[in-house]
Enzyme design. Structure first.
Site, mmCIF file in Angstrom:
data_model
loop_
_atom_site.group_PDB
_atom_site.id
_atom_site.type_symbol
_atom_site.label_atom_id
_atom_site.label_comp_id
_atom_site.label_asym_id
_atom_site.label_seq_id
_atom_site.Cartn_x
_atom_site.Cartn_y
_atom_site.Cartn_z
ATOM 1 N N GLY A 8 0.821 -1.204 0.000
ATOM 2 C CA GLY A 8 0.000 0.000 0.000
ATOM 3 C C GLY A 8 0.856 1.255 0.000
ATOM 4 O O GLY A 8 0.532 2.250 0.649
ATOM 5 N N GLY A 11 -0.622 4.867 -0.929
ATOM 6 C CA GLY A 11 -1.790 5.372 -0.213
ATOM 7 C C GLY A 11 -1.467 6.545 0.691
ATOM 8 O O GLY A 11 -0.363 7.103 0.669
ATOM 9 N N GLN A 12 -2.441 6.902 1.519
ATOM 10 C CA GLN A 12 -2.339 8.086 2.373
ATOM 11 C C GLN A 12 -1.121 8.034 3.292
ATOM 12 O O GLN A 12 -0.364 9.001 3.397
ATOM 13 C CB GLN A 12 -3.603 8.234 3.213
ATOM 14 C CG GLN A 12 -3.603 9.443 4.141
ATOM 15 C CD GLN A 12 -4.766 9.431 5.126
ATOM 16 O OE1 GLN A 12 -5.270 8.374 5.482
ATOM 17 N NE2 GLN A 12 -5.190 10.604 5.544
ATOM 18 N N ILE A 35 -0.577 -1.895 -6.279
ATOM 19 C CA ILE A 35 -1.463 -2.654 -7.144
ATOM 20 C C ILE A 35 -1.592 -1.933 -8.479
ATOM 21 O O ILE A 35 -1.441 -0.704 -8.538
ATOM 22 C CB ILE A 35 -2.854 -2.848 -6.506
ATOM 23 C CG1 ILE A 35 -3.494 -1.502 -6.157
ATOM 24 C CG2 ILE A 35 -2.770 -3.751 -5.291
ATOM 25 C CD1 ILE A 35 -4.924 -1.607 -5.666
ATOM 26 N N ILE A 55 -2.461 -7.582 -1.927
ATOM 27 C CA ILE A 55 -2.528 -8.242 -0.623
ATOM 28 C C ILE A 55 -3.460 -9.451 -0.624
ATOM 29 O O ILE A 55 -3.364 -10.319 0.238
ATOM 30 C CB ILE A 55 -2.947 -7.232 0.468
ATOM 31 C CG1 ILE A 55 -2.587 -7.772 1.853
ATOM 32 C CG2 ILE A 55 -4.440 -6.905 0.374
ATOM 33 C CD1 ILE A 55 -2.699 -6.755 2.949
ATOM 34 N N TYR A 143 -15.255 -1.255 8.994
ATOM 35 C CA TYR A 143 -13.882 -0.786 9.199
ATOM 36 C C TYR A 143 -13.413 -1.167 10.600
ATOM 37 O O TYR A 143 -12.328 -1.736 10.780
ATOM 38 C CB TYR A 143 -13.831 0.719 8.998
ATOM 39 C CG TYR A 143 -12.484 1.355 9.237
ATOM 40 C CD1 TYR A 143 -11.454 1.217 8.314
ATOM 41 C CD2 TYR A 143 -12.252 2.126 10.371
ATOM 42 C CE1 TYR A 143 -10.219 1.808 8.521
ATOM 43 C CE2 TYR A 143 -11.025 2.726 10.589
ATOM 44 C CZ TYR A 143 -10.017 2.577 9.657
ATOM 45 O OH TYR A 143 -8.804 3.168 9.870
ATOM 46 N N LYS A 147 -10.556 -3.916 11.974
ATOM 47 C CA LYS A 147 -9.415 -3.459 12.774
ATOM 48 C C LYS A 147 -9.278 -4.250 14.074
ATOM 49 O O LYS A 147 -8.172 -4.698 14.424
ATOM 50 C CB LYS A 147 -9.537 -1.965 13.061
ATOM 51 C CG LYS A 147 -9.290 -1.076 11.840
ATOM 52 C CD LYS A 147 -7.941 -1.328 11.209
ATOM 53 C CE LYS A 147 -7.650 -0.410 10.043
ATOM 54 N NZ LYS A 147 -6.358 -0.731 9.383
#
Length: 318
Positions: A8, A11-12, A35, A55, A143, A147
């Site tokens: 990733g 990403g952010q 990706i 992933i 989400y 987690k």
């Protein structure tokens, strides 16, 4: 850590963490996993190796880990909170199925693994103020479910197989580098962009809604420092509360107005994001992270606001 894979990386968090790690461990030792459709560009592409790492493809992860002799994996692949609610099946596939793939590869190849958790791992039954390190976690979002399940799965792989898993629960993260990407706390990034562009900000979160936040430089330090920490001092592993500041929209608005007095904001509350925010803590108790590996933030709201506005105004030429 000697050779690191970031899953990733565009990403952010990944785009900034990859560059930070390359500055510490040498660019050639930090592989930017991505990706198709989210390829590294510019300095992220040019400063070190990159590889396709989906992933959800365990063999692909294993091949890259073996090719580059990886000893630590930063698993940053996830859908953010509001996006995950619109795509719960995909959120589970990436968040839990993907983590399982990473942990299996780590077990076989003897890698350490960092997988960030979040304030989203808590729920409406959690104590809201100074939320303890060890407390009830019953989230009501996909989400959050991914987690807290990820925390448990990571702990299982440490206890059962000896995989060196470590994690922090990130608050909302604020950055001038990467635009917001669908998180509930992203209003606290959007507001700075609006201010720097001299635009009125339309706030999707109601006044009086407090959430923990953190400036990205502190978040990057936390992700690196926990992986470099002496595990002999650990009582916990997955996942540590870390904290920096807590505010509601009015407080951050007034912080910005100190520097841009003409800045304006109005409220148009998004029911989905508001319901998610209402289920999260107001603030976290991060004393365990401070005691077990020396965590300490460097930014507060005012120093973050000053730096954010300076960086964004430079970008936008205002």
């Amino acid at each position: 850590m000697k050779r690191i894979l970031i899953i990733g990386s565009t990403g952010q968090i990944g785009s900034e963490l990859t560059m930070k790690l390359r500055g510490i461990y040498d660019g050639e030792n930090v592989v930017a996993g991505y990706i198709p459709g989210a390829e590294p560009k510019g300095v992220l592409l040019e400063s070190g190796p990159s590889a396709i790492v989906d992933i959800t493809n365990a063999q692909q992860i294993a091949d890259v880990v073996e090719k580059y002799n990886i000893d630590a994996v930063y698993n940053l692949a996830a859908l953010l909170s509001a996006v995950a609610e619109s795509k719960p099946q995909l959120a589970w596939k990436i968040g839990l199925g993907g983590l399982f793939n990473v942990l299996e590869v780590a077990r076989e190849k003897h890698c350490a693994v960092f997988t960030p958790s979040s304030i989203g791992s808590f729920g409406p039954n959690t104590p809201r103020d100074k939320t303890p390190q060890d407390t009830i976690q019953r989230p009501r979002t996909m989400y959050g479910v991914t987690k807290v399940s990820g925390e448990l799965l990571s702990d299982y792989y440490y206890v059962r197989f000896g995989v060196d898993t470590r994690s922090v629960r990130f608050p909302g993260l604020i950055s001038y580098v990467t635009p917001p990407g669908g998180g509930t706390t992203d209003y606290a990034v959007d507001i700075y962009y609006s201010a720097a562009k001299k635009e009125k900000f339309i706030c999707p979160i109601a006044a009086g809604t407090f959430m923990d936040m953190m400036y990205m430089p502190d978040a990057l330090r936390a992700a690196i420092e926990i992986m470099e920490a002496d595990p002999a001092k650990f009582v916990h592993r997955n996942s540590f509360n870390i904290a920096s500041m807590s505010f509601d929209p009015e407080i951050i608005y007034n912080s910005i107005k100190k520097y841009i007095p003409e800045f304006e904001m109005e409220y148009q509350v998004d029911p989905l994001r508001q319901s998610i925010a209402d289920s999260w803590p107001n603030s976290l108790d991060d004393s365990c992270a401070r005691e077990e590996w020396g965590w300490k933030p460097e930014y507060d709201l005012d120093t973050m606001t000053k730096d954010m506005l300076a960086k964004l105004e430079e970008r936008f030429g205002k």
